[in-house]
Design a protein around this motif. Structure first.
Motif, PDB file in Angstrom:
ATOM      1  N   LEU A   1      67.953 -13.164  24.733  1.00 51.39           N
ATOM      2  CA  LEU A   1      68.251 -12.964  23.392  1.00 51.39           C
ATOM      3  C   LEU A   1      67.493 -13.264  22.328  1.00 51.39           C
TER       4      LEU A   1
ATOM      5  N   ALA B   1      72.305  -6.420  20.903  1.00 57.61           N
ATOM      6  CA  ALA B   1      72.247  -7.328  19.891  1.00 57.61           C
ATOM      7  C   ALA B   1      72.777  -6.557  18.478  1.00 57.61           C
TER       8      ALA B   1
ATOM      9  N   ARG C   1      63.623  -7.405  17.399  1.00 57.28           N
ATOM     10  CA  ARG C   1      64.188  -6.790  16.126  1.00 57.28           C
ATOM     11  C   ARG C   1      63.623  -6.858  14.793  1.00 57.28           C
TER      12      ARG C   1
ATOM     13  N   LEU D   1      66.012 -10.759  19.662  1.00 56.66           N
ATOM     14  CA  LEU D   1      65.836 -10.801  18.069  1.00 56.66           C
ATOM     15  C   LEU D   1      64.692 -10.707  17.502  1.00 56.66           C
TER      16      LEU D   1
ATOM     17  N   GLN E   1      76.607  -5.925  18.821  1.00 50.83           N
ATOM     18  CA  GLN E   1      77.494  -7.015  18.807  1.00 50.83           C
ATOM     19  C   GLN E   1      77.667  -7.327  16.969  1.00 50.83           C
ATOM     20  N   GLN E   2      76.752  -7.120  16.167  1.00 48.13           N
ATOM     21  CA  GLN E   2      76.595  -7.145  14.789  1.00 48.13           C
ATOM     22  C   GLN E   2      77.508  -6.153  14.366  1.00 48.13           C
TER      23      GLN E   2
END
Length: 212
Positions: free
Chosen positions: A26, A76, A33, A30, A79-80
């Motif tokens: 994760l 990710a 990203r 991130l 999920q947001q």
């Protein structure tokens, strides 16, 4: 007794390693990203690794290839989006307000980082990012309007596709003269969707859509 103790110790180490691997994966997703947000969708794995403060071989160890990394970034982001849409729906006083809030939340996300959006959709065909939004959008309406879940799901699939297409058109021409603002587009999309199939579903709450 010794063998049981050793087995428990092995299980404990295995669990800790899996937790570490999940957390590290994760963390790298991130970082990727953020790197895509800054450098664009054509970013190389070398640049992503450098931004994450690690080596390319470590990135490949966790994701195998760039598509695997794109999938992790998509998860990710999804999920947001789930959290944003659920929050928007819960804060709204009416189903129509919930629709508007969810549309606006989606547009805000793609406006904030077009690079990330295209990295996990256009540049990685087949990733189910938008498909997984269907249930998030459908559930509030199935509950609030008391329509059959199948009807709500069918509507949500069409609505998500419509919002996605409209949003991508908006991103392409954003900033040009007479181009709608995010607020204006969110209001228009809400009106178009609400006065179309949503209003019909609200009137015929027990009508089911059947396949030919």
């Amino acid at each position: 007794m010794s063998s049981i103790t050793e087995k428990n110790a092995d299980d404990g180490r295995s669990t800790r390693w899996e937790e570490h691997r999940t957390a590290r994966r994760l963390e790298l997703a991130l970082a990727a990203r953020k790197a895509v947000h800054i450098y664009g969708t054509d970013i190389s794995m070398d640049v992503i690794a450098n931004y994450a403060g690690t080596s390319k071989s470590i990135v490949y160890r966790y994701f195998v290839d760039k598509t695997g990394l794109q999938t992790a970034v998509a998860e990710a982001v999804m999920q947001q989006i789930h959290e944003a849409l659920h929050g928007a729906a819960q804060r709204a006083a009416t189903p129509k307000e919930a629709l508007h809030a969810m549309v606006d939340s989606y547009l805000e996300m793609i406006e904030h980082s077009p690079n990330v959006y295209y990295f996990i959709t256009r540049d990685a065909p087949g990733l189910p990012l938008l498909d997984s939004m269907n249930e998030v959008v459908a559930l509030p309406f199935a509950h609030e309007m008391k329509v059959p879940q199948a009807d709500a799901a069918a509507w949500a699939a069409g609505a998500v596709g419509f919002v996605r297409g409209t949003g991508e058109w908006w991103l392409t021409y954003i900033g040009q003269p007479q181009h709608p603002t995010r607020a204006e587009l969110a209001e228009s999309i809400t009106t178009w969707l609400w006065n179309g199939p949503v209003k019909q579903l609200a009137r015929s709450k027990t009508t089911r859509i059947t396949s030919p």
